[in-house]
Design an enzyme around this catalytic site. Structure first.
Site, short mmCIF file in Angstrom:
data_model
loop_
_atom_site.label_atom_id
_atom_site.label_comp_id
_atom_site.label_asym_id
_atom_site.label_seq_id
_atom_site.Cartn_x
_atom_site.Cartn_y
_atom_site.Cartn_z
N HIS A 113 -17.45 -8.90 0.54
CA HIS A 113 -16.97 -8.85 -0.84
C HIS A 113 -15.61 -8.16 -0.93
CE1 HIS A 113 -17.28 -6.92 -5.02
NE2 HIS A 113 -17.20 -8.23 -5.24
N ARG A 114 -14.60 -8.89 -1.33
CA ARG A 114 -13.20 -8.42 -1.35
C ARG A 114 -12.79 -7.97 0.06
NH1 ARG A 114 -13.60 -4.57 -6.84
NH2 ARG A 114 -15.15 -5.87 -7.88
N HIS B 100 -8.04 -8.08 -7.89
CA HIS B 100 -9.22 -8.10 -8.76
C HIS B 100 -8.93 -7.81 -10.22
CE1 HIS B 100 -12.87 -6.50 -10.71
NE2 HIS B 100 -13.50 -7.40 -9.96
N ASP C 89 -10.61 -12.35 -4.82
CA ASP C 89 -10.28 -12.71 -6.21
C ASP C 89 -8.84 -13.21 -6.27
OD1 ASP C 89 -12.79 -11.49 -7.34
OD2 ASP C 89 -11.89 -9.73 -6.38
N GLU D 21 -15.20 -12.99 0.47
CA GLU D 21 -14.97 -13.32 -0.93
C GLU D 21 -13.70 -12.59 -1.34
OE1 GLU D 21 -15.43 -12.32 -5.39
OE2 GLU D 21 -15.00 -11.07 -3.65
N GLU E 128 -12.72 -16.57 -5.52
CA GLU E 128 -13.10 -16.40 -6.92
C GLU E 128 -11.85 -16.51 -7.79
OE1 GLU E 128 -15.09 -12.77 -8.25
OE2 GLU E 128 -14.66 -13.37 -10.32
N LYS F 260 -10.02 -15.74 -10.79
CA LYS F 260 -10.23 -14.64 -11.75
C LYS F 260 -9.01 -14.58 -12.66
CE LYS F 260 -12.75 -10.35 -11.23
NZ LYS F 260 -14.09 -10.94 -11.30
N ASP G 166 -20.21 -5.40 0.21
CA ASP G 166 -19.07 -4.57 0.65
C ASP G 166 -19.25 -4.08 2.09
OD1 ASP G 166 -18.20 -4.70 -2.05
OD2 ASP G 166 -19.21 -2.81 -2.57
#
Ligand code: G3P
Ligand code: MG
Length: 246
Positions: A14-15, A56, A43, A41, A116, A118, A236
């Site tokens: 995640h990120r 993000h 953003d 992943e 993603e 965003k 994470d």
């Protein structure tokens, strides 16, 4: 409902590996790779001059040494900011990557990406169109799954690049999830793990959708969700969760 044309991993960083390195930077993506992850992943949003950056928040303040809305700053400003020093001094000077720079790195590392979309408010279609243009220009070296909370962005991505798979991002699963996913031509639902139930996972999977959950950093929770049949866990701490799943 079409099939997902890419093979999903069980664990997605995640990120990037964002517990160990500053989120949405190449340092976090490299760390995810070092920690055994095969996908990240991240953003995607637009600068003032319409360039896709991996970032993000709507404002620069939390994760850079800049301030103000990302949508007001051109790439020449965003790209010169320090997006690592807020996290730890060893990451000082780590820049905000463009989407193209990120895809280049992921191709070098042999990794895939859940991008993603965003958008800053009001830029839903524009952000999706720029994202899919960048992905298309890049080619096929990086497997990609798009996602967004913004249904206007998913619709724009569908219109501009129907071949790129899409996932609908939701917090609590809405009663009309299936109608929404069908309308947007989605192949997956990306769901907040906290309020999710086993029955909801079963219903989505029975309807042929992939189920991705976020953000799961607890080993026992990851095992429980995996037991329910979720397809991928966005975390994470990718090494910890991969170890928990065995
Ligand atoms: O894509 C899953 C997750 O990243 C959605 O929430 O706020 O972390 O982008 P957020
Ligand atoms: Mg995200």
């Amino acid at each position: 409902m079409s099939d997902l044309p890419v093979a999903l991993p069980r664990v997605i960083a995640h990120r990037g590996a964002s517990a160990a390195a500053p989120e949405n930077t190449r340092a976090a993506f490299r760390r995810a790779h070092e920690d055994g992850a095969t996908w990240i992943e991240c953003d995607v949003k637009l600068t003032a001059d319409g360039r896709c950056v991996v970032f993000h928040d709507d404002t620069l303040d939390r994760t850079t040494d800049g301030a103000g809305p990302v949508a007001d700053a051109p790439l020449s400003v965003v790209g010169a900011l320090d997006a690592g020093g807020w996290f730890a001094t060893e990451f000082r000077g780590e820049p905000v990557p463009t989407l193209e720079e990120t895809l280049d790195l992921l191709a070098d590392l042999g990794m895939g990406a859940n991008l993603e979309i965003k958008p800053c408010p009001g830029r839903e279609r524009e952000t999706a169109e720029a994202t899919v243009a960048a992905v298309r220009a890049f080619g096929s070296a990086v497997p990609v799954l798009l996602s967004s909370f913004a249904e206007d962005s998913l619709a724009a991505a569908r219109d501009a690049a129907p071949e790129l798979p899409r996932g609908l991002l939701v917090e609590a699963v809405p009663d009309d999830w299936r109608a929404r996913a069908e309308r947007l031509g989605c192949v997956a639902l990306h769901v907040d793990a906290a309020p999710l139930t086993a029955d909801q996972v079963a219903a989505m999977r029975a309807a042929g959708y992939k189920v991705l959950v976020w953000t799961v950093n607890d080993a026992a929770e990851a095992r429980r969700l995996s037991g329910w049949g979720v397809d991928a866990i966005i975390t994470d701490v990718p090494r910890k969760i991969a170890d928990a799943l065995g």
